[in-house]
Design an enzyme around this catalytic site. Structure first.
Site, PDB file in Angstrom:
ATOM      1  N   ASP A 380       0.817  -1.140   0.062  1.00 15.20           N
ATOM      2  CA  ASP A 380      -0.137   0.095  -0.139  1.00 15.20           C
ATOM      3  C   ASP A 380       0.901   1.370  -0.054  1.00 15.20           C
ATOM      4  O   ASP A 380       2.039   1.209   0.359  1.00 15.20           O
ATOM      5  CB  ASP A 380      -0.820   0.036   1.166  1.00 15.20           C
ATOM      6  N   LYS A 381       0.144   2.547  -0.247  1.00 13.24           N
ATOM      7  CA  LYS A 381       1.092   3.554  -0.320  1.00 13.24           C
ATOM      8  C   LYS A 381       1.025   4.504   0.985  1.00 13.24           C
ATOM      9  O   LYS A 381       1.876   4.473   1.857  1.00 13.24           O
ATOM     10  CB  LYS A 381       0.766   4.347  -1.657  1.00 13.24           C
ATOM     11  N   THR A 382      -0.308   5.012   1.219  1.00 20.87           N
ATOM     12  CA  THR A 382      -0.422   5.863   2.133  1.00 20.87           C
ATOM     13  C   THR A 382      -0.237   5.326   3.484  1.00 20.87           C
ATOM     14  O   THR A 382      -1.254   4.018   3.676  1.00 20.87           O
ATOM     15  CB  THR A 382      -1.616   6.471   2.100  1.00 20.87           C
ATOM     16  N   PHE A 522     -12.329  21.874  -6.688  1.00 31.02           N
ATOM     17  CA  PHE A 522     -11.516  20.773  -7.402  1.00 31.02           C
ATOM     18  C   PHE A 522     -12.439  19.616  -7.815  1.00 31.02           C
ATOM     19  O   PHE A 522     -13.513  19.271  -7.177  1.00 31.02           O
ATOM     20  CB  PHE A 522     -10.544  20.285  -6.497  1.00 31.02           C
ATOM     21  N   LYS A 545      -5.150  27.369  -8.627  1.00 29.14           N
ATOM     22  CA  LYS A 545      -4.121  26.488  -8.484  1.00 29.14           C
ATOM     23  C   LYS A 545      -4.406  25.135  -8.865  1.00 29.14           C
ATOM     24  O   LYS A 545      -5.495  24.536  -8.852  1.00 29.14           O
ATOM     25  CB  LYS A 545      -3.662  26.349  -6.816  1.00 29.14           C
ATOM     26  N   THR A 659      -2.517   1.122  -4.824  1.00 29.20           N
ATOM     27  CA  THR A 659      -3.155   2.136  -4.073  1.00 29.20           C
ATOM     28  C   THR A 659      -4.204   2.604  -4.523  1.00 29.20           C
ATOM     29  O   THR A 659      -4.623   2.200  -5.815  1.00 29.20           O
ATOM     30  CB  THR A 659      -1.982   3.494  -3.937  1.00 29.20           C
ATOM     31  N   GLY A 660      -5.206   3.136  -3.694  1.00 36.07           N
ATOM     32  CA  GLY A 660      -6.295   3.651  -4.058  1.00 36.07           C
ATOM     33  C   GLY A 660      -6.169   5.336  -4.861  1.00 36.07           C
ATOM     34  O   GLY A 660      -7.109   5.694  -5.201  1.00 36.07           O
ATOM     35  N   ASP A 661      -5.040   5.810  -4.485  1.00 32.58           N
ATOM     36  CA  ASP A 661      -4.882   7.092  -5.126  1.00 32.58           C
ATOM     37  C   ASP A 661      -4.827   7.065  -6.485  1.00 32.58           C
ATOM     38  O   ASP A 661      -4.587   5.885  -7.383  1.00 32.58           O
ATOM     39  CB  ASP A 661      -3.337   7.496  -4.490  1.00 32.58           C
ATOM     40  N   ARG A 773      -6.009   3.688  -8.273  1.00 32.94           N
ATOM     41  CA  ARG A 773      -7.355   3.655  -8.170  1.00 32.94           C
ATOM     42  C   ARG A 773      -7.790   2.127  -7.987  1.00 32.94           C
ATOM     43  O   ARG A 773      -8.868   1.732  -8.320  1.00 32.94           O
ATOM     44  CB  ARG A 773      -7.871   4.207  -9.422  1.00 32.94           C
TER      45      ARG A 773
END
Length: 1137
Positions: A380-382, A522, A545, A659-661, A773
């Site tokens: 996993d990442k986070t 966003f 931004k 990752t889910g990111d 994702r």
């Protein structure tokens, strides 16, 4: 549809300090439904013994020895006493049962830790504390408009806040216990499922229907923050909760060596059956040719009618005698070895995380050697690779780069002295920055620097709290936003408060109020956000931004030169693995804005295609922007992550990040973690949105990797492969040889089609894979794909509930016991607090465990073949009569006592190299990935070595005592003397063999090895003593044999010759054998271009924009709390379990 009966139980998020007790409520007793309890334990006090025995006898070896025990109870075929099997079997079953009980006690303790968390349940308006874990429908809360702020770190790894809101009809009940107790609504909703971001249902209350969605539901595992109290309606409990639905199936994990041992045991059974058959045939031939000569003094028993029947009995007699070819102590020795190596992990101080007082835990004792064979790591990442802490690291303002520290010798890598922000009373004391030139620019009033930080302080959806004067707390939908607003705060542009219509910013000590005209929030499509404000000077400004790829297209042509400079700075930021975004602004004409505002209102009120119309309106105003600069945020990695991944790569371990990111975030972290390297060929990004496109990309890249290698890959006639689309056969064995220095980047939809083979084929050629994702079950699906098509050991590591299914799917699951709860840790096989400990777990403990287990198995099979096959040679001299060579007690104690400690010492303490060299040379790990140290070939070598040794051990003693006499002229070739010589020679040989195998000697190793040999002689003197032989003559029959035999020079000659002849081939082979050849990878190159840029990774979901403009947060800075019954106002956060 599931249905919850009325009246419904309500709960209060107050955490009690005492354990829940049953209390009376009128004449009723309320008990917690059993469905709310999470149970991972297997046994209880009543079912432990029967269930454990049932499980143990499912092992082929244990069932085999139980069968042998029954055979030994038949006097017609039993040539060994019953206790030779009963005693070892009882010891094995007892030790295994104790180990299983210890493991299950730990599971009970973990279950109690999770289950013993209390909430308040209302029943007839009487509050009670009970254990409750549930998904709940929010009814009301202490915050304005019944909002509740939650953190979902345990679910998706994100520590940023999210907002839940109760529906209006229930929020009106507030904390009125009378109204809440009388609530009689009925909920009809979807069946329990694993969709964390979806929920559909209807609340039927007072004759009306109210639509329910995910925004009303608080899932189990969420942390409620900045909310004093809230009430909710239980929807799903226990295993029906969405967290538990994502947990995946718990399967009993077995190592590759376990599977190999089962195959080898079957081989031994077949070999044993063949040997018994041949010996039975030999007995038949002997009976027909010579047996009748012995009928006068060795007549057949009454039940023996012919030589065929006698041979049949001999078959089963030899089956009993040769049973030690499958030693009963094998499995219990394996369990003890694994248990000991597990303790090493638990006791490793270098894997102890002092800040949280957390040691490493081996939560299972069955997978240790598998740690030395890992080829694929799924991470996993986070929270696993990163700390999910964003730090404002660098920025580029009007073409000037800030953040790099210089001295007289040039750039300085070590940032020693922090910038002093004491001039700003509202600065965050935890913020660190090292470039003093930026502070100097702020102090001297640089116009562009001021405008840059003003943009950061206004263009966001952060919510500010100030419960104590001067102490600001920012609640951001994204940690990136929090980092940017905090940076602006420290440099003198302090975002202090907001309403739905205004924003207060303290600029260099002076408070200024900006009128908030619009928030263009966003989205994943827009990849930018904007705010439109009216300044105190009545100017209308738009601040924007977003991703550099998006902002660059919206810039005014006059910004071309500045854009080029800024893009160069962004490249530098990207090379450092920083998360980047561009900042721009535009001053708007009042009339133009009024016209645009009308279009915006019309789009918002549109009933058809609303989102598309709003997007078009946004694009009309977000153009001709003036570039201010760019920011670079460091997604702070856990300590030692890049070094760990670099080390694992050297060990030929491939890292896949699931990752889910979104893609930009994952790629950005991959650079920072050293998964992507500068010398790598390319990044291959699968960009297709359907099966046909994705499949085409995968097939094209696979073939262009190397045409010649692919032709080899699609060979015909090789076993163990998979058929490709055109009928060609693709051998799995060749996939591991194809290798390229590329990284594959996948989206989740690449898994949704029938593309398994193409996906795994291409992915396994790459150095690393990034999957974006991913849902929890898709993570598990990726792991299962690799397990299905690759003969390799997989390891999954994560820290949140969204990683549980992946952890359970992999051969080895590792949980990071961090800030994101205990779900991953409770489902894991190993747990620790930092990702960097993974290299020590694999390269030190894993490699040692694998090497030790391989040495153990090789030696164990060898010593038992040498021990057992002596009976075969003896059969030719005993008329194939199933007479044993050894004393019965020697047969009983050989594996259980005489040879157990030396092999355990080897398997628990041996080290080929120490931990320092194991980490310094990760390449030493590679033989385990190819299973070179123990496999079917090595087993055959052990068998041949055992056959040779048994030959020597029988014929050398026979040659030394044949026709020999003592000093007094008496013959010494009697059965008991010969038996003692053979068994003593055997023990000396196997002891010397283990000394050759041992590479790391400790005092314990010496005691175990030489002490066991000395203990053997002590036992001999005891068992062959006059006292025992006279008391139990039927059991102890070797009266006086020990002293007579030990005095014979022939015995010591036999021992010395046996050792020399058995050791010489081993020593010669060690010198002459070639090193294990490792498969040489075929390097390929995927020609696919992709941007190196670390793109915009700003927010995963829509921000708080709609919530802010609705006006529902205007009281957040100083909320007016409603008093409630037993309200825990002192709590700053609450944790739902």
């Amino acid at each position: 549809m599931s249905h919850i009966d009325q009246p419904c139980h309500l709960w209060h998020t107050y955490i009690g300090l005492s354990r829940p007790q049953r209390k009376e409520s009128g004449d009723k007793h309320f008990f917690l439904p059993s469905l709310t309890i999470v149970k991972t334990s297997k046994y209880n006090a009543l079912n432990f013994l029967p269930m454990n025995l049932f499980e143990q006898f499912q092992r082929l070896a244990n069932a085999y020895f139980l069968f042998l025990l029954f055979l030994q109870l038949i006097p017609q075929i039993s040539s060994l006493a019953w206790y030779t099997t009963v005693i070892p079997l009882m010891v094995v079953l007892s030790i295994t049962a104790v180990k299983d009980a210890i493991d299950d006690v730990k599971r009970h303790q973990n279950d109690n830790q999770v289950n013993n968390r209390s909430v308040l349940v209302l029943m007839n308006a009487v509050p009670e504390f009970v254990i409750l874990k549930a998904d709940i429908l929010l009814l009301s809360s202490s915050e304005p408009y019944s909002l509740a702020y939650i953190e979902t770190a345990e679910l998706d790894g994100e520590t940023n806040l999210k907002v839940k809101q109760a529906i209006t009809v229930t929020s009106e009940m507030e904390d009125n216990l009378k109204l809440l107790s009388a609530f009689d609504g009925e909920v009809r909703c979807e069946s329990p499922n694993n969709k964390l971001d979806r929920f559909t249902g209807i609340l039927m209350y007072k004759g009306k229907n109210y639509i329910l969605n995910h925004d009303r539901l608080i899932l189990r595992g969420c942390v409620i923050r900045n909310t004093d109290w809230c009430y909710g309606l239980v929807i799903f409990t226990g295993p029906d909760t969405k967290v538990m639905q994502n947990s995946g199936k718990s399967t009993f994990k077995r190592t590759h060596i376990d599977h190999l041992m089962n195959v080898l045991v079957l081989w031994i059974f077949l070999f044993l059956g063949c040997m018994c058959f041949l010996l039975a045939v030999g007995h038949y031939i002997w009976e027909n040719n010579k047996g009748y000569y012995f009928q006068d003094y060795l007549p057949w028993e009454d039940y023996v009618s012919s030589s065929v029947f006698s041979a049949t009995l001999m078959f089963w007699s030899y089956f009993i005698i040769l049973n030690t070819m499958v030693p009963i102590s094998l499995y219990v020795s394996v369990e003890i070895i694994r248990l000991g190596n597990s303790f090493y992990i638990n006791w490793d101080r270098k894997m102890f995380y002092e800040p949280k007082n957390t040691p490493a835990q081996a939560r299972t004792t069955t997978l240790n050697e598998e740690l030395g064979q890992v080829k694929y790591v799924f991470s996993d990442k986070t929270g696993t690779l990163t700390q999910n802490i964003m730090i404002f690291n660098k920025c580029s303002i009007n073409g000037t780069l800030y953040g790099d520290v210089y001295d007289k010798n040039g750039p300085r890598t070590e940032k020693r002295e922090k910038v002093d922000f004491s001039y700003n009373k509202l600065a965050d004391p935890k913020f660190s920055f090292y470039d003093k030139t930026l502070v100097e620019a702020v102090k001297r009033g640089d116009r562009w620097v001021h405008l840059f930080f003003l943009s950061l302080s206004l263009c966001h959806t952060v919510i500010s709290e100030e419960k104590v004067e001067g102490e600001l707390v920012y609640q951001a939908q994204s940690p990136d936003e929090g980092a940017l607003v905090t940076a602006a705060r420290n440099f003198g542009f302090v975002f202090r408060s907001r309403t739905s219509e205004t924003i207060m910013v303290v600029e260099m000590g002076k408070a200024r109020i900006y009128q908030l005209l619009a928030i263009l929030d966003f989205s994943n499509v827009r990849k930018r956000m904007s705010v439109i404000v009216r300044t105190p000077e009545n100017r209308i400004l738009l601040f924007c931004k977003g991703a550099d790829t998006i902002i660059c297209e919206l810039l005014h042509p006059s910004c071309r030169s500045l854009k080029d400079i800024t893009m160069d700075h962004l490249d530098d930021f990207a090379s450092d693995g920083l998360r980047t975004l561009m900042v721009a602004y535009r001053e708007l004409d009042s009339a133009f804005f009024q016209d645009w505002s009308k279009k915006h209102s019309e789009a918002c009120l549109s009933l058809e295609d609303r989102e598309n119309k709003i997007s078009i309106v946004y694009e009309e105003i977000e153009r001709d922007l003036m570039l201010l600069g760019a920011t670079a945020i460091e997604d702070k990695l856990q300590d030692g992550v890049p070094e760990t991944i670099l080390t694992l790569n050297k060990a030929k371990i491939k890292i896949w990040v699931l990752t889910g990111d979104k893609q930009e975030t994952a790629v950005n972290i991959a650079y920072a973690c050293n998964i992507f390297e500068d010398e790598m060929d390319e990044i291959f990004i699968v960009e297709g949105n359907n099966d046909e496109t994705v499949g085409g990309e995968l097939r094209y890249e696979g073939r262009t990797a190397t045409a010649s290698s692919w032709e080899q890959l699609c060979l015909r006639g090789e076993n163990g492969g998979e058929r490709e689309g055109q009928g060609r056969f693709c051998p799995k064995s060749f996939w591991g040889s194809l290798e390229c220095r590329c990284v594959l980047v996948l989206q989740a939809h690449a898994l949704e089609g029938n593309l398994e083979l193409e996906l795994v084929r291409t992915a396994c050629m790459c150095k690393g894979v990034i999957c974006c994702r991913m849902t929890p079950l898709q993570k598990a699906q990726v792991v299962e794909l690799v397990k299905k098509y690759k003969k390799a050991v997989t390891l999954a590591i994560g820290d949140g509930a969204n990683d549980v299914s992946m952890i359970k799917a992999a051969h080895i699951g590792v949980g990071i016991s961090g800030q994101e709860g205990m779900q991953a840790m409770l489902s894991s096989d190993y747990a620790f607090s930092q990702f960097r400990y993974l290299q020590r777990l694999l390269l030190v403990h894993g490699r040692w465990s694998y090497n030790r287990m391989c040495k153990f198995l090789s030696y164990f099979f060898y010593k038992n073949f040498s021990f057992t096959l002596v009976h075969v040679w003896y059969a030719f001299y005993s008329g194939f009569s199933a007479q044993t060579v050894y004393d019965t007690w020697f047969i009983t104690f050989y594996n259980l006592v005489y040879t157990s400690l030396p092999v355990l010492g080897l398997s628990l303490f041996d080290q080929d190299v120490n931990e320092t060299w194991s980490l310094r040379f990760p390449e030493l790990y590679e033989p385990g990935q190819h299973n070179l140290y123990f496999n079917k070939k090595e087993f055959v070598k052990c068998l041949l070595h055992g056959i040779y040794s048994s030959f020597v051990l029988f014929f050398i003693p026979m040659g030394t005592v044949y026709n020999s006499v003592r000093k007094d002229g008496k013959e010494i070739s009697d059965y008991q003397s010969f038996s003692l010589i053979v068994q003593t020679s055997l023990l000396c040989v196997v002891t010397m063999q283990i000394t050759l195998e041992t590479t790391y000697w400790t005092m314990i190793s010496h005691v175990f090895t030489w002490g066991s040999l000395g203990f053997y002689f002590c036992v001999l003197f005891f068992l062959y003593s006059d006292g025992l032989c006279l008391l139990f003559p039927d059991i102890f029959q070797f009266l006086g044999n020990i002293l007579n035999t030990l005095n014979l020079p022939q015995m010591w000659l036999s021992v010395i010759l046996s050792i020399i002849l058995c050791m010489l081939p081993v020593i010669g082979y060690q010198f002459l054998k070639p090193l294990h050849p490792l498969p040489y990878p075929i390097r390929t190159k995927l020609k696919h271009t992709a941007s190196r840029r670390s793109a915009y990774a700003f927010s995963h979901k829509q921000g708080f924009g709609a919530l802010i403009t609705s006006g529902k947060t205007r009281s957040l800075g100083k909320p007016q709390r409603r008093q409630s019954f037993n309200s825990p106002r002192h709590l700053s956060w609450l944790h739902l379990r």
